[in-house]
Design an enzyme around this catalytic site. Structure first.
Site, mmCIF file in Angstrom:
data_model
loop_
_atom_site.group_PDB
_atom_site.id
_atom_site.type_symbol
_atom_site.label_atom_id
_atom_site.label_comp_id
_atom_site.label_asym_id
_atom_site.label_seq_id
_atom_site.Cartn_x
_atom_site.Cartn_y
_atom_site.Cartn_z
ATOM 1 N N HIS A 76 0.866 -1.232 -0.069
ATOM 2 C CA HIS A 76 -0.047 0.178 0.332
ATOM 3 C C HIS A 76 0.711 1.188 0.019
ATOM 4 C CE1 HIS A 76 -2.958 -2.658 1.984
ATOM 5 N NE2 HIS A 76 -3.385 -3.344 0.940
ATOM 6 N N HIS A 232 -9.785 -1.654 -4.634
ATOM 7 C CA HIS A 232 -8.205 -2.330 -3.855
ATOM 8 C C HIS A 232 -7.186 -3.094 -4.498
ATOM 9 C CE1 HIS A 232 -6.265 -2.279 0.078
ATOM 10 N NE2 HIS A 232 -5.648 -3.330 -0.261
ATOM 11 N N ASP A 236 -3.251 -2.934 -4.904
ATOM 12 C CA ASP A 236 -1.996 -3.514 -4.732
ATOM 13 C C ASP A 236 -1.362 -4.115 -6.014
ATOM 14 O OD1 ASP A 236 -3.199 -4.536 -1.717
ATOM 15 O OD2 ASP A 236 -4.816 -6.186 -2.182
ATOM 16 N N HIS A 259 -0.753 -11.019 -5.057
ATOM 17 C CA HIS A 259 -0.184 -11.261 -4.642
ATOM 18 C C HIS A 259 1.231 -11.360 -5.713
ATOM 19 C CE1 HIS A 259 -0.690 -7.458 -2.114
ATOM 20 N NE2 HIS A 259 -0.903 -7.729 -1.764
#
Ligand SMILES: [Zn+2]
Length: 304
Positions: A76, A232, A236, A259
């Site tokens: 973030h 969001h 990321d 991720h």
């Protein structure tokens, strides 16, 4: 277009989402060609560069590791720094994990707005993608494609009544990041909370720093955006792309990625120099305008 750093320092503190450990983050200016570098001030100022070769463990957050020194949940903060076009900055931190704060990047944007931007004397270098690269795992995939500006598209699909299919597509810059993504918070499903705790994760998690989805709704509404989840995920994604280590001229398309895929893309891209070139060419005009509109800039050029 010249390289940048921050004009003055700023700091923030709070608990880490996964470790629950309290930490303080301080941004400090850095000279040309430093890049974005974490400095573990609790470990004799040990340096961990925010670069793909330092990516460690990636499951529920992105962690960096260098010579056994770990730094967790970088995405973030890095998303905010990268979107704001800050090329060179030291991030002093006195713990193992970047504070989660409210679960979004908004507090980091406030730090950056307080810090402002300082132009340096050397030309900015971009990583410009020349050939496509795709990585996939089952129905999840991510690709990077040639483009003259930095664009992302992020598609998510969670079988849940308040999420479902969401898609964000944008030109990445300080203005778009601030307005479209920065306020979007991290989220989890209530059924995952106990298993995650059992794995030693989310020790610092609370209803103040994550949206918790129940079987058919939200435990701690209201949402900041109807599609806060997709936003969001795009946040990321940008935070993980920051690990490329240079501003990107490319279009990145993520389809149900996370991720693990984001960082695999970064590693494979960096490992194959035939896919890209380093250029000092100017960014697209839209990025210049957005850049000037959001962050205060000082005209003083320091001797560096
Ligand atoms: Zn996140």
């Amino acid at each position: 277009m010249f390289q940048t750093t921050i004009a003055k320092e700023s700091s923030v503190e709070g608990v880490g989402l996964h470790t629950g450990v309290h930490g303080r983050v301080r941004l400090l200016s850095a000279q040309t060609d430093t890049g974005i570098v974490f400095r573990r001030v609790d470990l004799d100022n040990f340096l961990i560069e925010a670069q793909g070769h330092n990516v460690a463990r990636v499951s529920y957050a992105t962690s960096l590791m260098k010579q056994g020194v770990l730094l967790s949940t970088t995405e973030h903060l890095l998303a905010a720094i990268y979107s704001c076009g800050i090329d060179n900055v030291y991030i002093d931190i006195d713990s193992i994990e970047v504070p989660i704060l409210d679960g979004s990047a908004e507090p980091f944007m406030q730090m950056l707005e307080h810090s402002g931007v300082r132009k340096l004397r050397r030309k900015r270098r971009y990583l410009k993608v020349l050939k496509p690269l795709e990585v996939s795992e089952g129905d999840r995939r991510i690709g990077v494609y040639p483009a003259d500006e930095f664009r992302v598209r992020c598609y998510v699909d969670f079988p849940h009544p308040v999420v479902g299919q969401q898609e964000v597509e944008m030109l990445v810059g300080p203005d778009t990041f601030r307005h479209l993504l920065a306020r979007a918070r991290t989220f989890c499903f209530d059924r995952d909370i106990e298993p995650l705790r059992a794995m030693g994760l989310i020790r610092g998690g609370s209803l103040e720093n994550a949206i918790v989805l129940t079987h058919d709704g939200i435990m701690n509404g209201p949402l900041r955006f109807p599609d806060e989840f997709g936003r969001h995920k795009a946040l990321d994604l940008i935070g993980d792309l920051a690990l490329i280590g240079l501003p990107l001229l490319a279009r990145v398309d993520a389809h149900k990625a996370g991720h693990s895929l984001h960082t695999q893309l970064v590693s494979r891209l960096l490992a194959d120099p035939s896919l890209w070139t380093i250029t000092t060419r100017e960014a697209a005009p839209a990025q210049h305008q957005a850049y000037a509109a959001v962050l205060p800039q000082t005209s003083a050029v320091p001797a560096d």
